[in-house]
Design a protein around this motif. Structure first.
Motif, PDB file in Angstrom:
ATOM      1  N   ASP A 158      31.844  21.650   4.119  1.00  0.00           N
ATOM      2  CA  ASP A 158      31.323  21.731   2.749  1.00  0.00           C
ATOM      3  C   ASP A 158      30.546  20.452   2.432  1.00  0.00           C
ATOM      4  O   ASP A 158      29.363  20.341   2.766  1.00  0.00           O
ATOM      5  CB  ASP A 158      32.458  21.991   1.761  1.00  0.00           C
ATOM      6  N   CYS A 272      36.371  20.119  -1.160  1.00  0.00           N
ATOM      7  CA  CYS A 272      35.165  20.883  -1.465  1.00  0.00           C
ATOM      8  C   CYS A 272      33.947  19.971  -1.462  1.00  0.00           C
ATOM      9  O   CYS A 272      33.395  19.675  -0.431  1.00  0.00           O
ATOM     10  CB  CYS A 272      35.358  21.599  -2.782  1.00  0.00           C
ATOM     11  N   GLU A 480      31.040  22.785 -11.263  1.00  0.00           N
ATOM     12  CA  GLU A 480      31.108  22.372  -9.852  1.00  0.00           C
ATOM     13  C   GLU A 480      30.622  20.925  -9.784  1.00  0.00           C
ATOM     14  O   GLU A 480      31.129  20.079 -10.484  1.00  0.00           O
ATOM     15  CB  GLU A 480      30.275  23.343  -9.003  1.00  0.00           C
ATOM     16  N   ASN A 587      26.333  22.872  -5.401  1.00  0.00           N
ATOM     17  CA  ASN A 587      26.266  21.446  -5.092  1.00  0.00           C
ATOM     18  C   ASN A 587      24.912  20.889  -5.493  1.00  0.00           C
ATOM     19  O   ASN A 587      23.886  21.555  -5.345  1.00  0.00           O
ATOM     20  CB  ASN A 587      26.493  21.198  -3.597  1.00  0.00           C
TER      21      ASN A 587
HETATM   22 CA    CA Z   1      31.517  24.120  -4.219  1.00  0.00          CA
END
Ligand code: CA
Ligand code: FEO
Ligand code: CA
Length: 688
Positions: A158, A272, A480, A587
């Protein structure tokens, strides 16, 4: 034993274990494995504090959001195709500089390949199973062992960071998270026992540090394969010792049989996103940690409210049968030892990584730091759950930029004392054609004092969600990455989606305005209306007077994502006929000119996920251009523009994760080096 190489794309039929699933944008298999199909359950935030109390009517009147979203289906389908054509900009001067290059946007597609803009290419840097630590065996899917997994690149990469190596510009340290596993795709049937599968999955989580070097083509990078000259290389996994820091250390609720003092945790889970600190370390967010704990002989009633708020149900992965600490009935405090921001010093493989209690415990997506004008380190963070919150932390001490050893020691302590805040956003109530307003950072606690009635500092830090519920922050649509732009100093938050927005439990407000949004079931299909916010937003937050340590801010939605033909979309005011469709921003990162790079997770417009570039200022502000798409079944992670803006590092997470796929019947073999998919970190650069 390994079957001959070949690319098999078999028709996939649903398997029983992945149920009917309609509310999420990812493939149902991803939902089940990633977050326990969280979208199929009520969101854990049942708190009833006030939302931003803007009337829906005002929002609708201002942007025509609901009405146009509901009425626009057929017309929008044609519009979508036109918008895709119009997005194709003519190729201009060739430059290796990703901040300046003009490129023809990649069109939405469902290919089993990484598709970059014309003139660019990408190559794989490191794959699942590749050797990380000296002495690692060559990966063999049929002979996987726990000992090997502890030395090889983990599954489902990730976050991607690139940390400089002292004295070198041609080599650097790649730092990567391994978020979760897909046992269906990783393990051949009949080769491993059920307990072996559990153990192998456990040790494919964690993080990797991998030395990489520049390739021949400018902007390209590859792994340094001579591991004997990679002393920093490291796998952090479930046996790695992490030291707890900050005010909650030693709290009785952090103590376990293995750690009676509550100071040290074995392992990190579901890492993450993350961020690089100005002092050379990497922060990593422990996200959906809740799904790893089994009920065993029963879920202890003592923590019923706390477990519920974090989605800890006891429906774990069965790890409790091979490691008792994952059985809640045997070790009720073990979940409290996950859900933190982790700090790793990649330059020193023997350093003990830390979990910072001062930054609170929630489903941490990641943490990204900016140094405020007054020298304090400010970390911005999101709690990735429908209806959860945006946070920031302001350090008590100032960063010492002098670069001495003493300065480094000092800076390594910055995240252990300071003030933790949660965000409340208010609409501005004006008919200015934008979703915007003001907000306040509400203090939760500092290292000595709790500002939440009835909760101690340790209470606030251990159960941050419950503390926040008491002070009335704004329920957001899955925050996020929250990332400071180093050029304009504004903060950008990816709000991925929220299928429940607009329900009675979570009404719309000006910061979360969509109760309906336009989606597409497959490429070429018309747009249709779906309930909730399905394509996500990018929120832009401006701290008052450029003071990142203050309490007041203003905000606007820079992007309301979706197909530009859908009426509800907004691209910072840029001409919608000239942008790429974008869905589910996840992201974020910035290049040296302050352009925003966005990777997506869960595209609901029929295409594979991908990576996009968006200027944040000037006449091109809001011009979303798709730079690449990742292979079918995958989400795009990372992205990181570096090496003089010539390189875009990114992770291809869960390629081929399509419902029904198994090791024997794969839906993809990307990167096509084996007859099963291998999640990999890649780098994109100009090839001519
Ligand atoms: Ca994510
Ligand atoms: Fe791991 Fe919030 O995505
Ligand atoms: Ca980021």
């Amino acid at each position: 034993m390994t079957p001959a190489l070949g690319t098999r794309f078999l028709p996939i039929t649903p398997v029983a274990s992945v149920g009917a699933h309609t509310r999420a944008s990812r493939d149902p298999m991803t939902c089940l494995l990633r977050c326990g199909s969280a979208c199929d359950h009520p969101e854990p935030n049942r708190s009833e504090h006030a939302h931003v109390q803007d009337e829906i009517a005002k929002v609708v009147g201002r942007r025509g959001v609901l009405r146009s979203a509901l009425l626009g289906g057929t017309v929008l389908a044609a519009g979508g195709a036109l918008a895709g054509e119009a997005a194709a900009a003519p190729a201009r001067a060739q430059s290796r500089d990703l901040t300046r290059s003009w490129f023809r946007p990649v069109r939405p597609n469902k290919r089993h390949a990484v598709v970059t803009a014309t003139g660019f290419t990408s190559s794989v840097v490191v794959r699942w199973g590749d050797k990380v630590v000296a002495g690692a065996p060559t990966f063999d899917a049929y002979r996987q062992t726990v000992e090997a997994a502890k030395t090889q690149f983990g599954y489902n990469c990730d976050y991607v960071g690139l940390v400089p190596l002292a004295g070198r510009t041609d080599e650097a340290l790649l730092v990567v998270n391994h978020e979760y596993t897909n046992e269906n795709l990783m393990f051949p049937t009949g080769v491993y026992t059920a307990d072996e599968v559990k153990r192998l999955a456990m040790y494919n989580h964690g993080m990797s540090v991998v030395r990489v070097r520049q390739g021949r083509t400018p902007g390209s990078w590859k792994q340094v394969k001579v591991l004997s000259r990679c002393p920093e290389n490291r796998r952090l996994h479930l046996d790695t010792r992490f030291r707890l820091t900050g005010p909650a250390v030693g709290d009785p609720r952090l103590r376990t049989k293995a750690d009676p003092r509550g100071t040290t945790v074995r392992g990190t889970l579901n890492n993450c996103a993350g961020g690089m600190t100005p002092w050379g370390t990497v922060l990593s967010g422990e996200e959906n940690f809740n799904q790893y704990f089994d009920a065993g002989a029963g879920v202890p009633a003592e923590y019923a409210a706390e477990y519920a708020r974090y989605g800890i149900t006891g429906a774990g992965k069965g790890w409790g049968t091979v490691e008792p600490r994952f059985d809640l009935s045997q070790e009720p405090h073990e979940p409290h030892r996950f859900g933190w921001v982790v700090e790793v010093d990649p330059s020193n493989a023997s350093s003990v990584p830390r979990k910072h209690t001062m930054l609170g415990r929630f489903k941490h997506e990641g943490a990204n730091i900016i140094i405020a004008k007054n020298g304090r380190a400010v970390a911005y963070m999101g709690d990735d759950e429908r209806g959860d919150y945006l946070y920031k932390f302001v350090s008590r001490e100032k960063m010492d930029p002098s670069g001495t050893r003493a300065a480094r020691r000092h800076n390594l302590g910055l995240l252990t004392a300071g003030t933790l805040y949660v965000a409340r956003l208010s609409g501005d109530g004006s008919a200015d054609g934008q979703h915007d307003g003001t907000g306040r950072w509400i203090p939760l606690c500092d290292e000595n004092t709790s500002y939440v009635p009835g909760m101690s500092v340790a209470d606030v830090l251990l159960f941050t969600r419950l503390a926040s519920d008491k002070v009335g922050p704004t329920k957001m649509d899955r925050p996020e990455d929250v990332e400071p732009n180093p050029v304009n100093k504004k903060i950008y938050a990816a709000l991925t989606n929220n299928s429940n927005r607009g329900t009675e439990a979570m009404p719309v407000d000006e910061a979360n305005p969509l109760a309906t949004s336009m989606v597409r079931s497959a490429l070429g299909e018309p747009l249709t209306a779906a309930s909730g916010n399905r394509n996500g937003y990018v929120l832009e937050l401006t701290e008052d007077g450029d003071r990142h340590t203050g309490r007041a801010f203003s905000w606007d939605l820079m992007l309301v994502c979706g197909d530009p033909a859908a009426a509800e979309t907004w691209f910072g005011g840029f001409d919608k006929s000239k942008v790429s469709p974008i869905s589910c921003p996840d992201n974020l990162s910035f290049d040296s000119r302050g352009n925003l790079w966005i990777s997506t997770d869960g595209n609901v417009l029929g295409s594979n996920d991908g990576i996009f570039r968006v200027p944040t200022s000037g006449p091109e502000r809001g011009r979303v251009v798709q730079f690449l798409t990742v292979p079918a079944g995958a989400e795009a992670c990372g992205p990181l523009v570096t090496d003089g803006d010539r390189s875009l590092f990114f992770a291809v997470q869960h390629p081929g994760e399509i419902t029904g796929a198994t090791f024997e019947e794969q839906a993809s073999t990307w990167p096509h080096t084996d007859d099963f998919p291998r999640p990999s970190v890649c780098v994109a650069y100009r090839d001519r």
